[in-house]
Scaffold this motif. Structure first.
Motif, PDB file in Angstrom:
ATOM      1  N   SER A 169      45.500  43.515  41.152  1.00 54.17           N
ATOM      2  CA  SER A 169      44.494  44.442  41.702  1.00 54.17           C
ATOM      3  C   SER A 169      43.520  44.883  40.620  1.00 54.17           C
ATOM      4  O   SER A 169      43.865  44.924  39.433  1.00 54.17           O
ATOM      5  N   LEU A 170      42.315  45.189  41.066  1.00 59.69           N
ATOM      6  CA  LEU A 170      41.276  45.708  40.171  1.00 59.69           C
ATOM      7  C   LEU A 170      40.873  47.098  40.646  1.00 59.69           C
ATOM      8  O   LEU A 170      40.587  47.270  41.834  1.00 59.69           O
ATOM      9  N   VAL A 171      40.854  48.083  39.737  1.00 63.92           N
ATOM     10  CA  VAL A 171      40.225  49.374  40.041  1.00 63.92           C
ATOM     11  C   VAL A 171      38.894  49.351  39.300  1.00 63.92           C
ATOM     12  O   VAL A 171      38.863  49.364  38.067  1.00 63.92           O
ATOM     13  N   VAL A 229      35.273  41.221  34.415  1.00 63.43           N
ATOM     14  CA  VAL A 229      35.403  41.506  35.853  1.00 63.43           C
ATOM     15  C   VAL A 229      34.558  40.525  36.652  1.00 63.43           C
ATOM     16  O   VAL A 229      35.012  39.955  37.650  1.00 63.43           O
ATOM     17  N   LEU A 230      33.327  40.303  36.204  1.00 62.07           N
ATOM     18  CA  LEU A 230      32.410  39.436  36.959  1.00 62.07           C
ATOM     19  C   LEU A 230      32.904  37.992  37.039  1.00 62.07           C
ATOM     20  O   LEU A 230      32.609  37.282  37.997  1.00 62.07           O
ATOM     21  N   LYS A 231      33.695  37.585  36.042  1.00 56.26           N
ATOM     22  CA  LYS A 231      34.288  36.243  36.124  1.00 56.26           C
ATOM     23  C   LYS A 231      35.236  36.144  37.320  1.00 56.26           C
ATOM     24  O   LYS A 231      35.324  35.120  37.976  1.00 56.26           O
ATOM     25  N   GLN A 232      35.977  37.248  37.565  1.00 57.00           N
ATOM     26  CA  GLN A 232      36.936  37.266  38.688  1.00 57.00           C
ATOM     27  C   GLN A 232      36.259  37.595  40.006  1.00 57.00           C
ATOM     28  O   GLN A 232      36.594  37.039  41.041  1.00 57.00           O
ATOM     29  N   GLU A 233      35.334  38.571  39.967  1.00 60.35           N
ATOM     30  CA  GLU A 233      34.689  39.072  41.191  1.00 60.35           C
ATOM     31  C   GLU A 233      33.178  39.141  40.976  1.00 60.35           C
ATOM     32  O   GLU A 233      32.624  40.203  40.680  1.00 60.35           O
ATOM     33  N   PRO A 234      32.477  38.026  41.140  1.00 60.84           N
ATOM     34  CA  PRO A 234      31.043  37.960  40.828  1.00 60.84           C
ATOM     35  C   PRO A 234      30.175  38.897  41.670  1.00 60.84           C
ATOM     36  O   PRO A 234      29.041  39.194  41.282  1.00 60.84           O
ATOM     37  N   LYS A 279      31.091  48.563  35.685  1.00 58.55           N
ATOM     38  CA  LYS A 279      31.026  48.727  34.218  1.00 58.55           C
ATOM     39  C   LYS A 279      32.275  48.161  33.561  1.00 58.55           C
ATOM     40  O   LYS A 279      32.269  47.777  32.395  1.00 58.55           O
ATOM     41  N   GLY A 280      33.354  48.161  34.312  1.00 57.97           N
ATOM     42  CA  GLY A 280      34.639  47.657  33.825  1.00 57.97           C
ATOM     43  C   GLY A 280      35.672  47.898  34.907  1.00 57.97           C
ATOM     44  O   GLY A 280      35.357  48.460  35.958  1.00 57.97           O
ATOM     45  N   ALA A 281      36.900  47.460  34.659  1.00 61.89           N
ATOM     46  CA  ALA A 281      37.935  47.650  35.685  1.00 61.89           C
ATOM     47  C   ALA A 281      39.312  47.654  35.052  1.00 61.89           C
ATOM     48  O   ALA A 281      39.518  47.095  33.969  1.00 61.89           O
ATOM     49  N   LEU A 282      40.241  48.310  35.758  1.00 58.96           N
ATOM     50  CA  LEU A 282      41.648  48.250  35.358  1.00 58.96           C
ATOM     51  C   LEU A 282      42.287  47.096  36.122  1.00 58.96           C
ATOM     52  O   LEU A 282      42.263  47.064  37.360  1.00 58.96           O
ATOM     53  N   TRP A 283      42.860  46.143  35.387  1.00 64.10           N
ATOM     54  CA  TRP A 283      43.503  44.969  35.978  1.00 64.10           C
ATOM     55  C   TRP A 283      45.014  45.189  35.970  1.00 64.10           C
ATOM     56  O   TRP A 283      45.601  45.488  34.934  1.00 64.10           O
ATOM     57  N   ALA A 284      45.608  45.090  37.165  1.00 61.81           N
ATOM     58  CA  ALA A 284      47.069  45.239  37.298  1.00 61.81           C
ATOM     59  C   ALA A 284      47.625  43.953  37.896  1.00 61.81           C
ATOM     60  O   ALA A 284      47.576  43.751  39.115  1.00 61.81           O
ATOM     61  N   PRO A 285      48.153  43.039  37.070  1.00 58.49           N
ATOM     62  CA  PRO A 285      48.576  41.726  37.569  1.00 58.49           C
ATOM     63  C   PRO A 285      49.774  41.773  38.512  1.00 58.49           C
ATOM     64  O   PRO A 285      49.978  40.830  39.275  1.00 58.49           O
ATOM     65  N   SER A 286      50.566  42.861  38.467  1.00 63.26           N
ATOM     66  CA  SER A 286      51.784  42.878  39.303  1.00 63.26           C
ATOM     67  C   SER A 286      51.529  43.338  40.732  1.00 63.26           C
ATOM     68  O   SER A 286      52.449  43.329  41.555  1.00 63.26           O
ATOM     69  N   ALA A 287      50.296  43.747  41.071  1.00 64.24           N
ATOM     70  CA  ALA A 287      50.017  44.185  42.445  1.00 64.24           C
ATOM     71  C   ALA A 287      49.842  42.990  43.371  1.00 64.24           C
ATOM     72  O   ALA A 287      49.581  41.871  42.922  1.00 64.24           O
ATOM     73  N   GLY A 288      50.008  43.235  44.654  1.00 64.22           N
ATOM     74  CA  GLY A 288      49.842  42.162  45.632  1.00 64.22           C
ATOM     75  C   GLY A 288      49.492  42.704  47.001  1.00 64.22           C
ATOM     76  O   GLY A 288      49.317  43.916  47.174  1.00 64.22           O
ATOM     77  N   VAL A 289      49.382  41.810  47.951  1.00 68.23           N
ATOM     78  CA  VAL A 289      49.180  42.218  49.345  1.00 68.23           C
ATOM     79  C   VAL A 289      50.232  41.522  50.204  1.00 68.23           C
ATOM     80  O   VAL A 289      50.647  40.402  49.920  1.00 68.23           O
ATOM     81  N   CYS A 290      50.649  42.243  51.242  1.00 68.71           N
ATOM     82  CA  CYS A 290      51.713  41.703  52.089  1.00 68.71           C
ATOM     83  C   CYS A 290      51.338  41.867  53.562  1.00 68.71           C
ATOM     84  O   CYS A 290      50.278  42.403  53.886  1.00 68.71           O
ATOM     85  N   TRP A 291      52.249  41.422  54.439  1.00 71.73           N
ATOM     86  CA  TRP A 291      52.086  41.637  55.874  1.00 71.73           C
ATOM     87  C   TRP A 291      53.137  42.677  56.262  1.00 71.73           C
ATOM     88  O   TRP A 291      54.308  42.316  56.461  1.00 71.73           O
ATOM     89  N   PRO A 292      52.778  43.969  56.304  1.00 74.67           N
ATOM     90  CA  PRO A 292      53.784  45.033  56.467  1.00 74.67           C
ATOM     91  C   PRO A 292      54.610  44.888  57.742  1.00 74.67           C
ATOM     92  O   PRO A 292      55.817  45.110  57.736  1.00 74.67           O
TER      93      PRO A 292
END
Ligand SMILES: Cc1cc2nc3c(=O)[nH]c(=O)nc-3n(C[C@H](O)[C@H](O)[C@H](O)COP(=O)(O)OP(=O)(O)OC[C@H]3O[C@@H](n4cnc5c(N)ncnc54)[C@H](O)[C@@H]3O)c2cc1C
Length: 148
Positions: free
Chosen positions: A73-75, A109-114, A120-133
């Motif tokens: 996830s990116l904040v 950030v722009l490399k990942q999300e153009p 200006k910048g972002a917090l990258w959290a590699p362990s986050a994900g999305v699921c089908w609750p």
């Protein structure tokens, strides 16, 4: 999930649900994020269970054949003030035991999300994900039923 855990033991359990099916309460309509765990106040039960829960879902994904994408996830921050907030989230996340957190520069950030053009910048959290609750809740219940 509680029922599935109890179903590992020689117990008699019953699941009571007032609606026609399970997972049609709050679970049916959340944002589906498997949060990394940098948000909750350090030392709180939520912070502890968030980080442990995230790790458990890596195991549960195979056990229950869950539909999860480990996207990270990116904040995103768009002002200097928000960049300061990212530093606070980074420090809190480290104290909470979240691994791999990193502040990314605008270019990174722009490399990942153009399309995040005002970032200006972002917090990258590699362990986050999305699921089908909905699917996850059904999988827990089905496993409990299969366990008897
Ligand atoms: C807008 C929104 C976004 C969210 N986004 C996220 C997210 O991205 N990631 C995340 O981890 N969390 C998120 N959450 C939180 C998450 O959705 C909840 O913490 C979770 O769904 C709660 O699950 P639950 O089983 O406790 O409650 P519910 O899913 O509400 O289940 C409670 C069940 O109990 C039943 N029930 C109620 N009363 C009775 C009764 N008297 N007898 C029998 N059955 C009864 C209900 O019908 C329901 O099926 C979000 C929440 C909201 C509102």
């Amino acid at each position: 999930a509680v029922l599935r855990e109890l179903s590992k033991y020689d117990l008699k359990c019953v699941l009571l649900e007032k609606e026609p099916d399970i997972a049609i309460g709050t679970t049916k309509a959340n944002s589906a994020i498997l949060h990394a765990g940098f948000d909750a106040p350090t030392g709180s039960l939520k912070a502890i269970t968030n980080v442990r829960g995230n790790a458990l879902y890596h195991e549960l994904q195979n056990e229950l054949d869950l539909d999860i994408k480990w996207t990270g996830s990116l904040v995103a921050a768009t002002t200097d003030e928000e960049m300061q907030t990212l530093q606070e989230l980074l420090q809190r996340g480290k104290k909470n035991g979240v691994e791999g957190l990193q502040i990314l520069s605008k270019e990174e950030v722009l490399k990942q999300e153009p399309n995040l053009t005002t970032v200006k910048g972002a917090l990258w959290a590699p362990s986050a994900g999305v699921c089908w609750p909905f699917g996850a809740a059904i999988a827990f219940a089905q496993c409990a039923v299969q366990n008897g």
